[in-house]
Scaffold this active site. Structure first.
Site, mmCIF file in Angstrom:
data_model
loop_
_atom_site.group_PDB
_atom_site.id
_atom_site.type_symbol
_atom_site.label_atom_id
_atom_site.label_comp_id
_atom_site.label_asym_id
_atom_site.label_seq_id
_atom_site.Cartn_x
_atom_site.Cartn_y
_atom_site.Cartn_z
ATOM 1 N N GLU A 293 -10.418 1.224 0.296
ATOM 2 C CA GLU A 293 -11.343 0.459 0.255
ATOM 3 C C GLU A 293 -13.519 0.317 -0.250
ATOM 4 O O GLU A 293 -13.578 0.066 -0.909
ATOM 5 C CB GLU A 293 -11.139 -0.276 1.550
ATOM 6 C CG GLU A 293 -10.365 -0.059 2.616
ATOM 7 C CD GLU A 293 -10.909 -1.292 3.615
ATOM 8 O OE1 GLU A 293 -11.175 -2.619 3.253
ATOM 9 O OE2 GLU A 293 -10.255 -0.959 4.814
ATOM 10 N N SER B 276 -8.565 0.033 6.475
ATOM 11 C CA SER B 276 -7.542 1.713 5.901
ATOM 12 C C SER B 276 -6.826 1.775 7.597
ATOM 13 O O SER B 276 -7.082 3.434 7.249
ATOM 14 C CB SER B 276 -8.538 2.421 5.497
ATOM 15 O OG SER B 276 -9.033 1.763 3.862
ATOM 16 N N ARG B 277 -6.489 1.573 7.946
ATOM 17 C CA ARG B 277 -6.572 2.299 8.978
ATOM 18 C C ARG B 277 -4.521 1.847 10.100
ATOM 19 O O ARG B 277 -3.527 3.100 10.124
ATOM 20 C CB ARG B 277 -6.212 1.428 10.828
ATOM 21 C CG ARG B 277 -5.340 0.186 10.961
ATOM 22 C CD ARG B 277 -6.350 -0.756 12.132
ATOM 23 N NE ARG B 277 -5.605 -0.085 13.253
ATOM 24 C CZ ARG B 277 -4.691 -0.214 13.133
ATOM 25 N NH1 ARG B 277 -4.168 -0.451 13.337
ATOM 26 N NH2 ARG B 277 -4.794 0.605 14.471
ATOM 27 N N GLY C 135 -7.353 7.486 5.510
ATOM 28 C CA GLY C 135 -7.041 5.932 5.230
ATOM 29 C C GLY C 135 -7.841 5.402 4.014
ATOM 30 O O GLY C 135 -9.307 6.553 3.942
ATOM 31 N N GLN D 54 0.671 -1.412 0.022
ATOM 32 C CA GLN D 54 -0.058 0.084 0.191
ATOM 33 C C GLN D 54 0.857 1.013 0.296
ATOM 34 O O GLN D 54 0.185 2.811 -0.281
ATOM 35 C CB GLN D 54 -1.132 0.310 1.246
ATOM 36 C CG GLN D 54 -0.498 0.365 2.643
ATOM 37 C CD GLN D 54 0.047 -0.637 2.699
ATOM 38 O OE1 GLN D 54 1.446 -0.643 2.963
ATOM 39 N NE2 GLN D 54 0.177 -0.929 4.674
ATOM 40 N N ALA E 170 -4.714 13.415 6.651
ATOM 41 C CA ALA E 170 -4.449 11.939 5.930
ATOM 42 C C ALA E 170 -5.243 11.291 6.874
ATOM 43 O O ALA E 170 -5.518 11.201 7.643
ATOM 44 C CB ALA E 170 -3.312 11.625 5.382
#
Lengths: 776, 776
Positions: free
Chosen positions: A738, A541-542, A735, A501, A733
């Site tokens: 998804e 998305s952490r 995450g 990622q 910012a």
């Protein structure tokens, strides 16, 4: 935004680009250790069977075989579940197998080939038991019981009532009573395999009584907890390293493979490597749930939504790594944190069957719920004759709205409400931006009016929005350490792994920006459990909101110390200083500065520590913020009404990023998720033999993952970052991406409807289904 | 002492015992990496020569050779010296070689054998230059110049005057004027090689632009500094790992081998390993200085020492890693922190010659100075007819005495005085205890009166005392981290390496004791520079007082956090709590307790950080404490007056340990140092060809290190720990055992005198020298 950044927001190459391109980066399957053995696993050919006997005499006699494990020779323990305090049903090796592909025995041999050969020599006598694979079949009276000891196939969660988990807020009956129209339908979503490019892999080595485990995983600290638990040794005796993994997509979140491999290594006194084949990865790692949702939506003539009611049945398979969390998360997201429904009710029925376990996968429940809700919403907009973009803009959430956070719902004793933070205003912004970029106004000609008609081919356009709880807090918070070296360069330590990622790159950018250093001065060391500070890993998305956020806080802590030292040396107050160009400057006297290296050498030991808080509080209301990331996708499709052939021509996707740390990382993530979201409903299919439960397409020729060649080209995929800084994120910012998975299927389904005037409520958007829907 | 400990003070097996015994522990030369190459170094056959040309054409054509480095192809940089700000004279590869054995070129090849073969194909044309090997020859007018650019062979240090470094306190002339007797003589001490069981070894691997270097070293952080400096890359791009090394004894403190290996690895794009042969290790790693000291000691009839004056000349060889530090440290120790001299003067002349560099070695100057001073003291005691034990007891330092600390002398702008801490009272205690255990009163029959006479064999007894500055502070202080895991077990991180001294074990005991945990709950991770907190390494007996001390402080910091959490949960104040048996107890209500694991899970992220201070302050005087460790050794010998044959029958050695963390570790260390101290003067000898400077005995058959078979057996070596807790040590513990080296030679020399009535002032105590001394 007037803020100027020198490192973040830049299109910098990934910190690991060169080593990955040159093949030097070490992934788990690259680990080579002297004397290393290879593990292979014997898998059940039956979906449900009792193992009557296992004879390993012949395999033990095979030269090169060093160890064999069977249910009788491994500890009878349950690997740890994802939800603390709730036991999983799985054993390391079980005397009853519950799906076709479940591990029955494990072998370690000097070569992979001998290990494979050895599996054939293990003689297993099975008593085949009745099995059930379909979620609806499984809850019929008299259906075979997957776990007879439970007395039924409905999963009973601590909060469930008679196997049904309700979540309710507002007054749904009142809401429906106030509605002018009620839209109602049954919507389905399919099972999906994550198909990581790197199959499950693990290497275990014992040195003395200490275990080192290299694992391709998103959650090295959880693997560590699991190993210590199953092997009954202190956590300090287990070191899990996952410096690089490829694509978790949720599936690399926990696994008993590590424990079995560790047991083989302990038994043989040699390092052991286990790398799954592609078939094993498809058959025996967990996957996205398939679901069927009966949905009702109440709406007023002028466009206000008055109530929603979803009744969901999901296929859990043999076991769940999360119990009710996945469908529940989707419900929370779609029923409480995307639109202002006011009155909402969700009923979940979660069913055990004799197929492989389900688990986390990109979107974590949102795609399943969203595929239902965004089709329902579209039908509602049509019903009142409102433009679907306008309808969504009218009803979508805004700053200060009551919003449900993920954690209290999942773990708390009762449902607690927080608020949508100021960054939720990126939701209407996403809708507006995506509509502008996709030329919605120009292309949308009205309900059932195609964008264009050319012979049998009709072009349509559709929109869907979505949200994802990007977990930026946690029960056991992420921490990070920023160690300043004597030359002013830094080492950043965090337990979250780089799974492709780009987190390692983002962290280097964040630390450099905070400290006024060059990007190349930062070295990021990830996911080495004995030396990196605790962090639960990357999921939901952490990575950026929790993992990189703790790096951000640690860098700020280091900067605070540097400023204190510099202030003393420069005779000013710390708040008069700024860090840039590897120096600490007096803001008002740019000539007055001190090199950071000088401070590090003289002061030495400047180490910043950062830990994210358990909750982020909204400044205005003082309430807990529900940290979400949202998106809006518009798909333009062309359908051939003769053949049902579907072409997706353009995808425009606007994504709430809070703050772009590196545009290339954002684009990469969105592109991947778009591809996955398309594959989910357009090409992938999990086909099992209905009588045996054996997966029939456990290879990548027949399980068709979409590739770059199947997707719209170049300019036809547009990623739009929307930057409204999240008050809880590093530089704002958050995450993201998804939601790109979540919004594909409904946007395409809605575009198909726009093209051909037929609603597809089923689980796939394949030519066959479209052909079928066309009544042909 | 009434304190009760549950983990420290116990005879626990080393934490790494099993892995080491099973051969699983990884030392540098165990590192195996795919594609790894092997490095070998071409060494000069000449002691001083200019390289006219190097032709590598033939070697580059040899199949399997992957890279060759010559002075022309490596960066022209000086590796970092040990003393910041002072350049070393050495280059990575120099176009002029200064001793026989200096590296001329480096080769990397696919096997060790090919690399060795390759060296023979390098054609070097030398212009041989005049050379000088002896320190006294080297300062004669017209002697060949080792470094012509310096204009002379006397080392000029920043504080030196005409090549002589003076250190003076009190008024020496006045002191001598007050003396009743002045004892005067010239005393010598020999060169010694450390002979680590593990020769110098290093493995370098580049991944992308980041270097990992496994090194057998005492100072991984210094190797890292040196690599970054020579390669001109940020420190964050270099990771040095030294989880286990064997026996540094001072010699594994810095090395250009790492840089040359890193350059070969970078050039070839493959990992490279360099492991010295035993001959290379003897020829080209640094060694103890040889010295000649003219000493004068003034004493009053009743036994008071009035003045000391030492004039020392030492052989520095080609270069010094420490400049004047080593002889100076010995001078400081023996002239200011062992006896109350009141008036003292030291003059040091340090001479460059064409032999290999000198550097740190066990004792760091103390054995050299001590071998002189303890023989002088013995002569003084005899002169006034006082028992040598009584004379030492009368004059040795006591708590509160003015004492010189190491650091101000080494680095400060001027000599500053501190005080001897309360733990210095272990010095008279050591003398008393060793005298009691060795039955001094019974055996000592007076000066020149042997203990026993049997034919030509005469038995004698002698005593010597010594001190060592066990550096417990530093300019850039040691730090450590104690990470609590969720089950209450801990990971301890520190940058100091385990070199066989048992530090890993001591740290585990200390952390467990502080936190009330089991010994086996502690995992110690050492010397991995990118992840472990800064610490300069292990040298000067600082492992326990600095390295383990920072672990102690970090564990206390973690305990403080646990107590705060527990206090809140238990409704008491933190100071009412105690940690034991993996729980936090309310001291007055033993039934009231909370498991540590419970606190760690709920609170999570309990991480303790500890850093030692730059100075330790004496509570009573408020002055800086000079942290020292002292010892007293009594040797009983038998000499054959016909042959000069010397047998050391018994060695009794009392050592100030502050606090014994693990008796076995103490005994191991003392035994090793006793053996090394005996070998130094009894069996080892550095023999060079007087015309070429080539070492003639570069193997362990001819360079005779003493082994267990050469030493007194079992009960005849008695180690006595003396425990007076140091106010600056962890639980009062302090570094020790270097003084065992220091006290051997003079104790044996004094025992020889007692046996045969002849003083040996020379550098060896071999049968030949005794025979010579007997006038035979």
């Amino acid at each position: 935004m007037a803020e100027e950044f020198s490192v973040i927001g830049k299109r910098l190459p990934r910190v690991d680009a060169i080593e990955k391109v040159k093949g030097e980066a070490k992934f788990t399957s690259d680990i080579q250790l002297p004397g290393m053995l290879h593990a292979k696993f014997l898998r059940s050919p039956h979906a449900h069977a009792r193992i009557v006997s296992i004879d390993t005499t012949r395999v033990e006699a095979l030269p090169g075989v060093k160890a064999v494990l069977t249910p009788k020779t491994v500890p009878k323990v349950h690997p740890l579940g994802e939800v603390p305090g709730i036991d999983k049903l799985e054993y390391l090796l079980d005397e009853t197998v519950h799906y076709a592909g479940e591990e029955v025995a494990a072998v370690a041999a000097v070569t992979k080939e001998i290990a494979e050969e050895a599996l054939k020599l293990i003689e297993v006598e099975y008593e085949v038991l009745p099995a059930v694979f379909d979620k609806e079949e499984a809850i019929k009276p008299g259906a075979p019981l997957v776990h007879p000891e439970l007395g039924g196939n409905l999963c009973q969660c601590p909060r469930s009532v008679d196997g049904m988990l309700p979540l309710e807020w507002g007054n749904v009956e009142k809401g429906f009573a106030e509605a002018d129209y009620i839209i109602e339908g049954t919507y389905e979503s399919p099972l999906q395999h994550p198909v990581s490019p790197e199959p499950r892999s693990v290497v275990c080595q014992w040195i003395g009584d200490k275990l080192t485990c290299w694992a391709s995983t998103q959650v090295p600290q959880k693997i560590r907890l699991d190993l210590a638990h199953c092997l009954d040794i202190p956590l300090s005796s287990v070191r899990v390293i996952s410096t690089y993994s490829v694509g978790g997509y949720g599936a690399k979140d926990s696994e008993k493979t590590a424990t079995l491999t560790a047991l083989l290594a302990r038994k043989t006194g040699r390092p052991v490597r286990a790398v799954f084949t592609r078939a094993e990865d498809l058959i025996a790692t967990h996957r996205r749930i398939d679901s069927k949702i009966h949905g009702r939506l109440g709406v007023k003539k002028h466009g206000t939504i008055t109530a929603i009611h979803l009744k969901m049945i999901t296929n859990f398979g043999r076991d769940s790594k999360y119990l009710f969390m996945i469908p529940c998360a989707g419900a929370v997201g779609t029923c409480s944190a995307l639109y202002r429904y006011n009155n909402s009710r969700w009923e979940g029925y979660h069913v055990y069957t004799n197929i492989e376990d389900h688990g986390a996968m990109n979107g974590f429940g949102d795609p399943e719920a969203g595929f239902c809700v965004e089709r329902l919403i579209d039908e509602a907009a049509e019903k009142i004759g409102m433009d679907p973009v306008g309808f969504r803009l009218k009803n979508c959430m805004r700053y200060g709205d009551k919003a449900m956070d993920f954690f209290p719902v999942m773990f708390g004793p009762k449902i607690e409400w927080g608020v949508a933070g100021p960054d939720i205003d990126s939701l209407p912004e996403c809708i507006r931006k995506v509509a502008a970029k996709a030329q919605w106004k120009k292309k949308w000609k009205g309900w059932r009016t195609p964008v264009e008609v050319r012979g049998t081919r009709r072009r349509g356009i559709g929109i869907a929005i979505g949200m994802h709880h990007c977990i930026a807090e946690t029960e056991t918070p992420d921490a990070a350490t920023v160690k300043m070296n004597h030359d002013g360069s830094v080492d950043v330590l965090s337990s979250v792994p780089e799974i492709g990622q780009g987190l390692k790159t983002a962290m280097a950018q964040i630390a450099a920006e905070v400290l006024g250093l060059r990007y190349e001065d930062v070295n990021v060391i990830l996911a080495d459990t004995s030396v990196t500070p605790w962090g639960p890993g990357v999921f939901a998305s952490r990575g950026i909101g929790a993992g990189a956020n703790s790096v951000y806080l640690a860098a700020k802590d280091a900067k605070r110390q540097l400023f204190e030292m510099a202030a003393q040396r420069l005779g000013v107050k710390p708040d008069e200083l700024e860090a840039k160009e590897q120096k600490i400057y007096v803001k008002k006297h740019p000539g007055k500065a001190i090199p950071i290296a000088e401070l590090c050498f003289a002061g030495s030991q400047v180490t910043g520590n950062g830990m994210i808080p358990r909750n982020w509080i909204d400044e205005r209301s003082g309430k807990v913020i529900a940290p979400v990331s949202v998106a809006a996708t518009i798909a333009e499709v062309e359908v051939d009404t003769e053949t049902g052939e579907l072409e997706v021509l353009k995808i425009t996707s606007a994504h709430d990023c809070g703050r772009v740390i590196n545009p290339m990382l954002i684009e990469n993530q969105i592109d991947l998720s778009i591809t996955m979201g398309n594959g989910w409903v357009r090409s992938e299919d999990f086909i099992i033999d209905k009588s045996t439960g054996v997966m029939l397409n456990s290879n990548l020729l027949d399980y068709k993952v979409m590739t770059i060649l199947d997707m719209p080209k170049g300019e036809d995929i547009q990623e739009i970052p929307v930057e409204i800084p999240a008050p809880w994120g590093p530089f704002g910012a958050k995450g993201m991406a998804e939601t790109a998975v979540t919004t594909q299927a409904p946007a395409i389904a809605n575009a198909i409807y726009n093209a051909i005037g037929v609603r597809i409520r089923g689980d796939h958007l394949t030519p066959e289904r479209i052909f079928e829907a066309l009544g042909k």
